[in-house]
Write an enzyme that holds these catalytic residues in place. Sequence first.
Site, PDB file in Angstrom:
ATOM      1  N   ASP A   1      30.543  19.414  -4.218  1.00 52.72           N
ATOM      2  CA  ASP A   1      30.336  19.061  -2.810  1.00 52.72           C
ATOM      3  C   ASP A   1      30.355  17.534  -2.713  1.00 52.72           C
ATOM      4  OD1 ASP A   1      27.973  18.195  -3.877  1.00 52.72           O
ATOM      5  OD2 ASP A   1      26.697  19.146  -2.378  1.00 52.72           O
TER       6      ASP A   1
ATOM      7  N   LYS B   1      34.617  26.396  -3.006  1.00 53.93           N
ATOM      8  CA  LYS B   1      33.276  25.848  -3.235  1.00 53.93           C
ATOM      9  C   LYS B   1      32.209  26.943  -3.114  1.00 53.93           C
ATOM     10  CE  LYS B   1      30.824  23.227  -0.551  1.00 53.93           C
ATOM     11  NZ  LYS B   1      30.401  22.323   0.433  1.00 53.93           N
TER      12      LYS B   1
END
Length: 210
Positions: free
Chosen positions: A138, A120
């Site tokens: 997310d 991420k």
Amino acid sequence: MNAAKREEIYRRLRDANPHPTTELEYDSPFELLISVLLSAQATDVSVNKATRLLYPVANTPAAMLALGEEALANFIKTIGLYKTKAKNVIATCRILLEKHGGEVPQTREALEALPGVGRKTANVVLNTAFGQPTIAVDTHIFRVANRTRLAPGKDVREVEDKLVKFTPKAFQVDAHHWLILHGRYVCKARKPECQHCIIADLCEYPAKPL
Ligand code: SF4
């Protein structure tokens, strides 16, 4: 969801916010990398508060190493998991200096090899610092993609892969920010504000209270 609807969703999000960006404050790829690393399980607001004091003192790998782990931990102690994060930042800075000439690398492989940097974080840095069409998923993006059916998936990787595959080229670089902001401020976790949502007529969330 069909391609025409998907395109229209992005068009509306773009028209409402033509130049979206992260809410993390940064002035260089290095500052962005460190801020994203610090933001794991913490809010952007809490990270900005700490880095406003930290970056004037240390905003390069060399300066961060000179500052040292203990002093760094003191700057970021209001952020969750600060001790682990301080350790990771220092280890990351050491690798940046030893292997990358003090620069933030521009490949996923090199980024993910840095301590505390997962997929991420790498996606955010590649996208926001270097303009690559990656989409970091997310909690907000995961929720929006599933509720709207824009890119439904059982885990973040499935959602990421579908978003990358189905997002029209023109919207790929900014999709990440539009979807995060939409999830953070409109399509909220507990109570989505469907009545004020600019994509409500396109959204396929069966439970939307319209
Ligand atoms: S209509 Fe509701 S569920 Fe759908 S995207 Fe908008 S806020 Fe989210």
